[in-house]
Design an enzyme around this catalytic site. Structure first.
Site, PDB file in Angstrom:
ATOM      1  N   ARG A 112     -10.754  -4.104  -8.679  1.00 35.88           N
ATOM      2  CA  ARG A 112      -9.478  -3.923  -9.943  1.00 35.88           C
ATOM      3  C   ARG A 112      -9.717  -2.151 -10.034  1.00 35.88           C
ATOM      4  NH1 ARG A 112     -12.584  -8.739 -12.091  1.00 35.88           N
ATOM      5  NH2 ARG A 112     -10.891 -10.157 -11.754  1.00 35.88           N
ATOM      6  N   LYS A 125       2.324   6.353  -7.502  1.00 34.01           N
ATOM      7  CA  LYS A 125       3.511   5.580  -6.516  1.00 34.01           C
ATOM      8  C   LYS A 125       2.039   4.998  -5.897  1.00 34.01           C
ATOM      9  CE  LYS A 125       8.049   4.438  -8.162  1.00 34.01           C
ATOM     10  NZ  LYS A 125       9.496   4.675  -7.620  1.00 34.01           N
ATOM     11  N   GLU A 160      13.083  15.231   0.956  1.00 32.11           N
ATOM     12  CA  GLU A 160      13.127  15.221  -0.583  1.00 32.11           C
ATOM     13  C   GLU A 160      13.159  16.513  -1.129  1.00 32.11           C
ATOM     14  OE1 GLU A 160      12.497  12.337  -1.852  1.00 32.11           O
ATOM     15  OE2 GLU A 160      11.508  11.317  -0.156  1.00 32.11           O
ATOM     16  N   LYS A 170       8.688  16.566  -9.803  1.00 26.94           N
ATOM     17  CA  LYS A 170       8.673  15.926  -9.809  1.00 26.94           C
ATOM     18  C   LYS A 170       7.743  15.042 -11.123  1.00 26.94           C
ATOM     19  CE  LYS A 170       6.643  11.142  -7.887  1.00 26.94           C
ATOM     20  NZ  LYS A 170       7.137  11.129  -6.130  1.00 26.94           N
ATOM     21  N   GLU A 197       8.461   4.004 -14.260  1.00 21.85           N
ATOM     22  CA  GLU A 197       9.978   3.653 -14.429  1.00 21.85           C
ATOM     23  C   GLU A 197      10.480   3.091 -14.803  1.00 21.85           C
ATOM     24  OE1 GLU A 197      10.644   4.473  -9.141  1.00 21.85           O
ATOM     25  OE2 GLU A 197      10.567   2.572  -9.784  1.00 21.85           O
ATOM     26  N   ARG A 257      12.655   8.385 -14.152  1.00 23.44           N
ATOM     27  CA  ARG A 257      12.328   8.244 -12.868  1.00 23.44           C
ATOM     28  C   ARG A 257      13.127   7.431 -11.817  1.00 23.44           C
ATOM     29  NH1 ARG A 257       5.698   7.616 -11.605  1.00 23.44           N
ATOM     30  NH2 ARG A 257       6.053   7.840  -9.105  1.00 23.44           N
ATOM     31  N   ASN A 289      14.423   8.618  -6.835  1.00 19.88           N
ATOM     32  CA  ASN A 289      14.932   7.181  -5.437  1.00 19.88           C
ATOM     33  C   ASN A 289      16.820   7.861  -4.980  1.00 19.88           C
ATOM     34  OD1 ASN A 289      11.996   6.428  -5.122  1.00 19.88           O
ATOM     35  ND2 ASN A 289      13.666   5.876  -7.297  1.00 19.88           N
ATOM     36  N   HIS A 318      17.642   6.588  -1.718  1.00 26.31           N
ATOM     37  CA  HIS A 318      16.399   5.935  -1.226  1.00 26.31           C
ATOM     38  C   HIS A 318      16.864   4.183  -0.917  1.00 26.31           C
ATOM     39  CE1 HIS A 318      14.718   8.983  -2.058  1.00 26.31           C
ATOM     40  NE2 HIS A 318      12.646   8.870  -1.961  1.00 26.31           N
ATOM     41  N   HIS A 321      16.494   2.611   2.592  1.00 31.75           N
ATOM     42  CA  HIS A 321      14.847   1.972   3.153  1.00 31.75           C
ATOM     43  C   HIS A 321      15.422   1.120   3.872  1.00 31.75           C
ATOM     44  CE1 HIS A 321      12.536   2.926  -0.414  1.00 31.75           C
ATOM     45  NE2 HIS A 321      11.782   3.820   0.210  1.00 31.75           N
ATOM     46  N   HIS A 341      11.028   8.763   7.151  1.00 34.03           N
ATOM     47  CA  HIS A 341      10.856   8.523   6.031  1.00 34.03           C
ATOM     48  C   HIS A 341      12.244   9.417   4.965  1.00 34.03           C
ATOM     49  CE1 HIS A 341      12.142   6.998   1.889  1.00 34.03           C
ATOM     50  NE2 HIS A 341      10.851   8.831   1.598  1.00 34.03           N
TER      51      HIS A 341
END
Length: 337
Positions: A86, A108, A150, A192, A202, A206, A210, A213, A217, A230
């Protein structure tokens, strides 16, 4: 106890160095794990090897995982740290520009699913991020260029002055001038960090990180993970977002031209190749399961206004999106991979 996790490309170059650094610490029991390299290995099965190793070594909640590598390693090790007992500590040691300026900062973590990129994961902040720009000396040119996509993003969404600096310094970044790379990485991280501090989970702001993206993606998944790096897919996605924004009259054509020129200078793709398997229907299907979909409505990050401004919105002209996708797939074969 410490578990250093890296991949089979980074291990021969840097694992021994970092293992020695940690072993120099008092009372540290240091172990290592080497995973296969590549986006195609960013999966639950491969990530589970980290959990298996920790359990075999009887690691308890006081242990620390160390991610030594690029974004794939950082995301997987961070996710393993988030769910092992956990939640345990982890440290990011990024070795690519992409990881230094983006994936290692902000907490993330996650893995890919056959139906979508980064669809299984958690927010889990590292105890620290250790950036050693000397590791970039062994970074392949293609990986360097991927990371620069980026860096370009930060200028477009919130830092016009930084974008203008990039327009003058792309050649120096590509030639790896140390002071130029250090400045670009530092300023990207500052951008960032400011966004993440304001919106860690997010909820809104935030998501602007992206840009490109959602399209990107879809390209990564639809083309087969590992076909594109990427940052390459994000570069095409950024070109698509800019084109769509201009089509709606949200930005002027001069800015679109500057974006395309910047991507070209950085040796990044701004269009799909003719042998791409992407089609309009494939784009729409993959984008429909994007994490930014809310209540069945797709939301995009688009440019609006002067350089350095963007919006995160579901209130856009869908015809403009369809027309943009059609433009980009017009010459593609659409043959499945």
């Amino acid at each position: 106890k410490v578990l250093i996790v890296t991949n089979d490309r980074i291990a021969p170059m840097y694992l021994e160095r970092y293992e020695a650094l940690f072993k120099a610490g008092d009372d540290l029991d240091v172990h290592t794990l080497v995973l296969p390299d590549g986006e195609q290995h960013k999966s639950m099965d491969v990530m589970s090897q980290v959990l298996d190793r920790a359990l075999e070594l009887a690691f308890d909640r006081k242990c620390t995982f160390v991610a030594l590598g690029g974004g794939v390693i950082g995301d997987m090790v961070g996710f393993a740290a988030a769910i092992y007992q956990r939640g345990v500590n982890f440290i990011q040691v990024p070795t690519t520009v992409m990881a230094m300026v983006d994936s290692s900062v902000g907490g993330k973590t996650g893995v890919n699913h056959p139906l979508g990129k980064n669809m299984v994961g958690a927010f889990h902040q590292p105890q620290c991020v250790f950036v050693d720009t000397d590791t970039l000396s062994t970074l392949p040119d293609r990986e360097l260029q991927s990371g620069i996509s980026e860096i370009i993003k930060y200028g477009l969404i919130r830092d016009a002055e930084f974008f203008e600096w990039q327009e003058k310094n792309i050649p120096e970044m590509l030639s790896r001038q140390p002071e130029v790379l250090r400045y670009a990485i530092k300023r990207s991280c500052e951008n960032k960090a400011a966004v993440v501090k304001a919106d860690e989970k997010e909820a809104g702001l935030r998501a602007t990180l992206n840009l490109g993206h959602t399209f990107g993606h879809a390209i990564e998944n639809g083309s087969g993970y590992g076909t594109w790096l990427h940052g390459e897919a994000v570069a095409i996605g950024t070109a698509m977002a800019a084109t769509m924004s201009a089509r709606m009259g949200w930005i002027d054509e001069d800015l679109v031209k500057r974006i395309y020129t910047m991507l070209e200078k950085a040796n990044l793709p701004a269009e799909l190749p003719v042998d791409s398997p992407m089609t309009k229907d494939k784009f729409l299907k993959l984008m429909s399961v994007d994490k930014k979909v809310a209540n069945g409505k797709l939301r995009l990050i688009l440019l609006k206004g002067a350089l350095g401004n963007c919006v995160f919105t579901g209130d856009f002209d869908e015809d403009a999106m369809i027309d943009t996708i059609n433009d980009f797939v017009a010459e593609c074969s659409g043959v499945p991979v």
